[in-house]
Scaffold this motif. Structure first.
Motif, mmCIF file in Angstrom:
data_model
loop_
_atom_site.group_PDB
_atom_site.id
_atom_site.type_symbol
_atom_site.label_atom_id
_atom_site.label_comp_id
_atom_site.label_asym_id
_atom_site.label_seq_id
_atom_site.Cartn_x
_atom_site.Cartn_y
_atom_site.Cartn_z
ATOM 1 N N UNK A 1 0.792 -1.222 0.000
ATOM 2 C CA UNK A 1 0.000 0.000 0.000
ATOM 3 C C UNK A 1 0.821 1.268 0.000
ATOM 4 N N UNK A 2 2.069 1.184 -0.425
ATOM 5 C CA UNK A 2 2.937 2.362 -0.401
ATOM 6 C C UNK A 2 3.070 3.045 -1.753
ATOM 7 N N UNK A 3 2.587 2.391 -2.812
ATOM 8 C CA UNK A 3 2.755 2.973 -4.142
ATOM 9 C C UNK A 3 1.630 2.495 -5.058
ATOM 10 N N UNK A 4 1.316 3.346 -6.011
ATOM 11 C CA UNK A 4 0.388 2.975 -7.076
ATOM 12 C C UNK A 4 1.044 3.425 -8.373
ATOM 13 N N UNK A 5 1.533 2.464 -9.136
ATOM 14 C CA UNK A 5 2.231 2.788 -10.375
ATOM 15 C C UNK A 5 1.237 3.191 -11.457
ATOM 16 N N UNK A 6 1.626 4.155 -12.260
ATOM 17 C CA UNK A 6 0.829 4.626 -13.385
ATOM 18 C C UNK A 6 1.347 3.967 -14.662
ATOM 19 N N UNK A 7 0.483 3.776 -15.645
ATOM 20 C CA UNK A 7 0.950 3.199 -16.920
ATOM 21 C C UNK A 7 1.993 4.062 -17.625
ATOM 22 N N UNK A 8 2.028 5.344 -17.312
ATOM 23 C CA UNK A 8 2.984 6.244 -17.958
ATOM 24 C C UNK A 8 4.345 6.265 -17.267
ATOM 25 N N UNK A 9 4.481 5.589 -16.114
ATOM 26 C CA UNK A 9 5.764 5.540 -15.413
ATOM 27 C C UNK A 9 6.778 4.760 -16.249
ATOM 28 N N UNK A 10 7.990 5.286 -16.340
ATOM 29 C CA UNK A 10 9.015 4.604 -17.121
ATOM 30 C C UNK A 10 9.552 3.402 -16.358
ATOM 31 N N UNK A 11 10.158 2.486 -17.086
ATOM 32 C CA UNK A 11 10.748 1.300 -16.458
ATOM 33 C C UNK A 11 11.873 1.714 -15.508
ATOM 34 N N UNK A 12 12.639 2.724 -15.890
ATOM 35 C CA UNK A 12 13.743 3.190 -15.045
ATOM 36 C C UNK A 12 13.216 3.722 -13.709
ATOM 37 N N UNK A 13 12.128 4.462 -13.761
ATOM 38 C CA UNK A 13 11.525 5.003 -12.541
ATOM 39 C C UNK A 13 11.008 3.874 -11.654
ATOM 40 N N UNK A 14 10.347 2.909 -12.259
ATOM 41 C CA UNK A 14 9.830 1.762 -11.505
ATOM 42 C C UNK A 14 10.968 0.988 -10.854
ATOM 43 N N UNK A 15 12.031 0.735 -11.622
ATOM 44 C CA UNK A 15 13.165 -0.016 -11.085
ATOM 45 C C UNK A 15 13.801 0.689 -9.902
ATOM 46 N N UNK A 16 13.997 2.001 -10.030
ATOM 47 C CA UNK A 16 14.621 2.726 -8.920
ATOM 48 C C UNK A 16 13.728 2.715 -7.685
ATOM 49 N N UNK A 17 12.433 2.917 -7.871
ATOM 50 C CA UNK A 17 11.519 2.915 -6.733
ATOM 51 C C UNK A 17 11.496 1.541 -6.069
ATOM 52 N N UNK A 18 11.418 0.486 -6.875
ATOM 53 C CA UNK A 18 11.389 -0.874 -6.330
ATOM 54 C C UNK A 18 12.677 -1.161 -5.573
ATOM 55 N N UNK A 19 13.817 -0.765 -6.153
ATOM 56 C CA UNK A 19 15.108 -0.962 -5.493
ATOM 57 C C UNK A 19 15.133 -0.265 -4.131
ATOM 58 N N UNK A 20 14.738 1.009 -4.108
ATOM 59 C CA UNK A 20 14.764 1.767 -2.846
ATOM 60 C C UNK A 20 13.793 1.179 -1.812
#
Length: 78
Positions: A26-45
């Motif tokens: 429940x800490x994030x809601x990804x948007x379809x427009x989010x880039x893969x790089x942004x998703x990867x960094x957020x997931x990593x952190x």
């Protein structure tokens, strides 16, 4: 840093698993427009914050190293 066999597929799996993990928490809601790089960094952190994976030294954090680290993590998931 030795490349994994089929690392690109593992990176895709890591994004899917990481998105599911973050949304279940429940800490994030990804948007379809989010880039893969942004998703990867957020997931990593997020995974580092939750102490699921060991953090990379800050001077070694790059897109390529994050992809590699998350690919290793995904390859070890059931």
């Amino acid at each position: 840093m030795k490349k994994l066999k089929n690392e690109k597929e593992w990176v895709k799996k890591a994004i899917a698993l990481g998105m599911e993990y973050g949304e279940k928490r429940g800490v994030v809601e990804f948007e379809p427009t989010d880039s893969a790089a942004l998703k990867l960094e957020y997931i990593y952190r997020l995974l580092v914050h939750d102490k699921v994976i060991q953090p990379l030294p800050e001077d070694q954090v790059s897109q390529q190293s994050i992809q590699h680290k998350l690919a290793i993590w995904a390859s070890k998931q059931p």
